[in-house]
Write a protein that holds these residues in place. Structure first.
Motif, PDB file in Angstrom:
ATOM      1  N   GLY A   1       0.865  -1.329   0.082  1.00 24.45           N
ATOM      2  CA  GLY A   1       0.295  -0.083   0.047  1.00 24.45           C
ATOM      3  C   GLY A   1       0.873   1.501   0.134  1.00 24.45           C
ATOM      4  N   TYR A   2       2.001   0.986   0.181  1.00 20.53           N
ATOM      5  CA  TYR A   2       3.264   2.190   0.107  1.00 20.53           C
ATOM      6  C   TYR A   2       3.969   2.215  -1.158  1.00 20.53           C
ATOM      7  N   SER A   3       4.090   3.608  -1.443  1.00 20.09           N
ATOM      8  CA  SER A   3       5.045   3.878  -2.541  1.00 20.09           C
ATOM      9  C   SER A   3       5.646   5.326  -2.455  1.00 20.09           C
ATOM     10  N   ILE A   4       6.675   5.587  -3.062  1.00 27.36           N
ATOM     11  CA  ILE A   4       7.235   6.953  -3.285  1.00 27.36           C
ATOM     12  C   ILE A   4       7.321   7.529  -4.387  1.00 27.36           C
ATOM     13  N   LYS A   5       7.352   8.526  -4.696  1.00 34.22           N
ATOM     14  CA  LYS A   5       7.682   9.233  -6.001  1.00 34.22           C
ATOM     15  C   LYS A   5       9.226   9.707  -5.870  1.00 34.22           C
ATOM     16  N   ASP A   6      10.184   9.086  -6.872  1.00 33.71           N
ATOM     17  CA  ASP A   6      11.419   9.526  -6.790  1.00 33.71           C
ATOM     18  C   ASP A   6      11.646  10.863  -7.411  1.00 33.71           C
ATOM     19  N   LYS A   7      12.850  11.393  -7.358  1.00 37.87           N
ATOM     20  CA  LYS A   7      13.240  12.395  -7.998  1.00 37.87           C
ATOM     21  C   LYS A   7      12.940  12.810  -9.441  1.00 37.87           C
TER      22      LYS A   7
ATOM     23  N   ARG B   1       7.949   4.206  -6.932  1.00 44.03           N
ATOM     24  CA  ARG B   1       8.549   3.301  -6.832  1.00 44.03           C
ATOM     25  C   ARG B   1       8.024   2.511  -5.399  1.00 44.03           C
ATOM     26  N   THR B   2       8.067   1.107  -5.321  1.00 42.68           N
ATOM     27  CA  THR B   2       7.774   0.501  -3.916  1.00 42.68           C
ATOM     28  C   THR B   2       8.893  -0.027  -3.114  1.00 42.68           C
ATOM     29  N   GLU B   3      10.150   0.216  -3.814  1.00 43.69           N
ATOM     30  CA  GLU B   3      11.171  -0.057  -2.932  1.00 43.69           C
ATOM     31  C   GLU B   3      12.067   1.283  -2.425  1.00 43.69           C
ATOM     32  N   ILE B   4      12.733   1.192  -1.600  1.00 44.16           N
ATOM     33  CA  ILE B   4      13.744   2.488  -1.048  1.00 44.16           C
ATOM     34  C   ILE B   4      15.006   1.982  -0.878  1.00 44.16           C
ATOM     35  N   ARG B   5      15.846   2.885  -1.290  1.00 46.96           N
ATOM     36  CA  ARG B   5      17.218   2.485  -0.847  1.00 46.96           C
ATOM     37  C   ARG B   5      17.603   2.937   1.023  1.00 46.96           C
ATOM     38  N   LEU B   6      18.383   2.095   1.517  1.00 45.04           N
ATOM     39  CA  LEU B   6      18.509   2.052   2.810  1.00 45.04           C
ATOM     40  C   LEU B   6      19.894   2.763   3.291  1.00 45.04           C
ATOM     41  N   GLN B   7      19.924   3.259   4.564  1.00 38.58           N
ATOM     42  CA  GLN B   7      21.184   3.685   5.113  1.00 38.58           C
ATOM     43  C   GLN B   7      21.556   2.406   6.126  1.00 38.58           C
ATOM     44  N   TRP B   8      22.411   1.589   5.631  1.00 40.67           N
ATOM     45  CA  TRP B   8      22.803   0.216   6.141  1.00 40.67           C
ATOM     46  C   TRP B   8      23.589   0.841   7.312  1.00 40.67           C
ATOM     47  N   TRP B   9      24.103   2.059   7.263  1.00 40.63           N
ATOM     48  CA  TRP B   9      25.193   2.156   8.326  1.00 40.63           C
ATOM     49  C   TRP B   9      24.349   2.748   9.610  1.00 40.63           C
ATOM     50  N   ASN B  10      23.101   2.925   9.493  1.00 34.16           N
ATOM     51  CA  ASN B  10      22.558   3.662  10.632  1.00 34.16           C
ATOM     52  C   ASN B  10      22.027   2.586  11.514  1.00 34.16           C
ATOM     53  N   SER B  11      22.656   2.328  12.522  1.00 33.37           N
ATOM     54  CA  SER B  11      22.306   1.503  13.629  1.00 33.37           C
ATOM     55  C   SER B  11      21.319   2.068  14.666  1.00 33.37           C
ATOM     56  N   SER B  12      21.054   3.291  14.588  1.00 37.33           N
ATOM     57  CA  SER B  12      19.939   4.068  15.483  1.00 37.33           C
ATOM     58  C   SER B  12      18.820   4.104  14.734  1.00 37.33           C
ATOM     59  N   ALA B  13      18.596   3.689  13.503  1.00 36.26           N
ATOM     60  CA  ALA B  13      17.378   3.600  12.982  1.00 36.26           C
ATOM     61  C   ALA B  13      16.300   2.743  13.200  1.00 36.26           C
TER      62      ALA B  13
ATOM     63  N   PRO C   1      11.311   6.258   7.820  1.00 38.57           N
ATOM     64  CA  PRO C   1      11.680   7.622   7.389  1.00 38.57           C
ATOM     65  C   PRO C   1      13.453   7.616   8.220  1.00 38.57           C
ATOM     66  N   ASP C   2      13.738   6.813   9.193  1.00 37.29           N
ATOM     67  CA  ASP C   2      15.001   6.868   9.803  1.00 37.29           C
ATOM     68  C   ASP C   2      16.004   6.065   8.798  1.00 37.29           C
ATOM     69  N   ILE C   3      15.540   5.024   8.294  1.00 35.24           N
ATOM     70  CA  ILE C   3      16.496   4.093   7.444  1.00 35.24           C
ATOM     71  C   ILE C   3      16.580   4.548   6.183  1.00 35.24           C
ATOM     72  N   ALA C   4      15.613   5.396   5.537  1.00 32.77           N
ATOM     73  CA  ALA C   4      15.521   5.753   3.865  1.00 32.77           C
ATOM     74  C   ALA C   4      16.564   6.644   3.822  1.00 32.77           C
ATOM     75  N   ILE C   5      17.016   6.500   2.319  1.00 33.80           N
ATOM     76  CA  ILE C   5      17.922   7.307   1.542  1.00 33.80           C
ATOM     77  C   ILE C   5      17.566   7.734   0.346  1.00 33.80           C
ATOM     78  N   SER C   6      17.854   9.069  -0.047  1.00 36.31           N
ATOM     79  CA  SER C   6      17.328   9.288  -1.393  1.00 36.31           C
ATOM     80  C   SER C   6      15.826   9.371  -1.835  1.00 36.31           C
ATOM     81  N   VAL C   7      14.997   9.689  -0.681  1.00 39.20           N
ATOM     82  CA  VAL C   7      13.609   9.842  -0.592  1.00 39.20           C
ATOM     83  C   VAL C   7      13.276  11.323  -0.506  1.00 39.20           C
ATOM     84  N   PRO C   8      12.564  11.597  -1.796  1.00 41.27           N
ATOM     85  CA  PRO C   8      12.421  13.261  -1.632  1.00 41.27           C
ATOM     86  C   PRO C   8      11.333  13.776  -0.670  1.00 41.27           C
ATOM     87  N   ASP C   9      10.504  12.899  -0.103  1.00 43.08           N
ATOM     88  CA  ASP C   9       9.504  13.604   0.513  1.00 43.08           C
ATOM     89  C   ASP C   9       9.154  11.963   1.735  1.00 43.08           C
TER      90      ASP C   9
END
Length: 308
Positions: A195-201, A206-218, A222-230
């Motif tokens: 049910g969720y999707s994002i609009k890329d730049k 898109r129904t998949e997102i890139r992840l901040q794989w280094w962010n152990s505090s996520a 929204p904490d883990i996402a990268i390159s998501v405009p909104d």
């Protein structure tokens, strides 16, 4: 003692300027430091975009051969290998020679045309590159250090170097090796909940997102996402354990990577994770990090921004 150098993308002037600034000199066919114990760690993506692919490859290869550098494979080297390698079963290139792929590979092809001996030699060298490095006190990878996936690559490969058969398998989305190599060289993605999707730049959904794989505090999407405009497009719920359990732990040894085309002032992505790619492939500076061999946390003082 090591100098970590990220994505160069055919920008030989930037590379030579950085090497000179760090104290390396061209002697006997290779760039060398006056301190014989000092070496470079190249994080991949030597080719495409810039106009000096040949010179960049020559510099890096000669340094590796001389023992003054280590180098790993980036996604552009992986793509090039697949572009210039035919599937033995179908005779078709492992990476299709589509208009899009030719356009992205244009700078390399202008210096290394398809089918030429020099091109085959360059591709053969790229195949020799490991997907990751583990040295005393730190790690290096092009896009993502996922310990579970790296552990599997340790068992499958020769110190991170893929065999001919594995190179072919890594181009097949149905093969488990595909995901291991894609994540390591291009970074992880995850499907959003139904049910969720994002609009890329570019405006595509898109129904998949890139992840901040280094962010152990996520904790949340929204904490883990990268390159998501909104970020408001993302679910606000907690992350599934399959994602939260795969981030890079803060207790792990430091890891250096490139790939992500950052801008602004260099900063750590986590206390033990540092991306050095600040868009040197286009208008950004080449950013390097000096490891002096001393144990301890990463330090901003060891980052050098080499202005264009």
């Amino acid at each position: 003692m090591y100098d970590v150098i990220p994505d160069i993308h055919g920008q030989s002037a930037k590379l030579k300027g950085a090497l000179a600034s760090l104290g390396y000199k061209l002697r006997n066919g290779a760039w060398r430091h006056d301190n014989p114990g000092r070496q470079c760690i190249f994080l991949g993506d030597f080719i495409d975009r810039g106009l000096d692919n040949r010179e960049v490859l020559s510099i890096v290869r000669n340094m590796v051969d001389a023992g003054t550098a280590f180098a790993i494979m980036g996604n552009h080297e992986l793509n090039a290998i697949h572009f210039h390698t035919d599937n033995p079963k179908t005779g078709e290139a492992l990476r299709p020679k589509s208009e899009k792929n030719i356009r992205q590979h244009k700078a390399f092809l202008e210096e290394f045309p398809i089918g030429e001996t020099q091109t085959a030699d360059a591709i053969a060298w790229m195949r020799s590159l490991p997907l990751y490095l583990e040295l005393d006190g730190f790690r290096a990878v092009h896009a993502c250090w996922d310990e579970t996936k790296i552990e599997r690559l340790r068992g499958l490969s020769n110190l991170g170097v893929l065999s001919e058969d594995q190179i072919i398998r890594a181009a097949d989305e149905r093969d488990p090796l595909f995901n291991l190599v894609e994540t390591t060289t291009k970074g992880p993605e995850a499907p959003l909940p139904p049910g969720y999707s994002i609009k890329d730049k570019e405006g595509s959904h898109r129904t998949e997102i890139r992840l901040q794989w280094w962010n152990s505090s996520a904790k949340t999407w929204p904490d883990i996402a990268i390159s998501v405009p909104d970020l408001r497009d993302l679910p606000q719920e907690e992350l599934p354990s399959s994602i939260s359990g795969s981030v890079y732990p803060e207790i792990a040894i430091p890891v250096f990577f490139g790939h992500y085309w950052l801008d602004g002032t260099p900063a750590f992505q986590a206390p033990n994770a540092l991306c050095l790619d600040y868009s040197a492939g286009t208008v950004g500076p080449l950013v390097t990090y000096h490891m002096d061999g001393q144990p301890g946390p990463l330090s901003l003082e060891k980052i050098t921004v080499h202005e264009n």
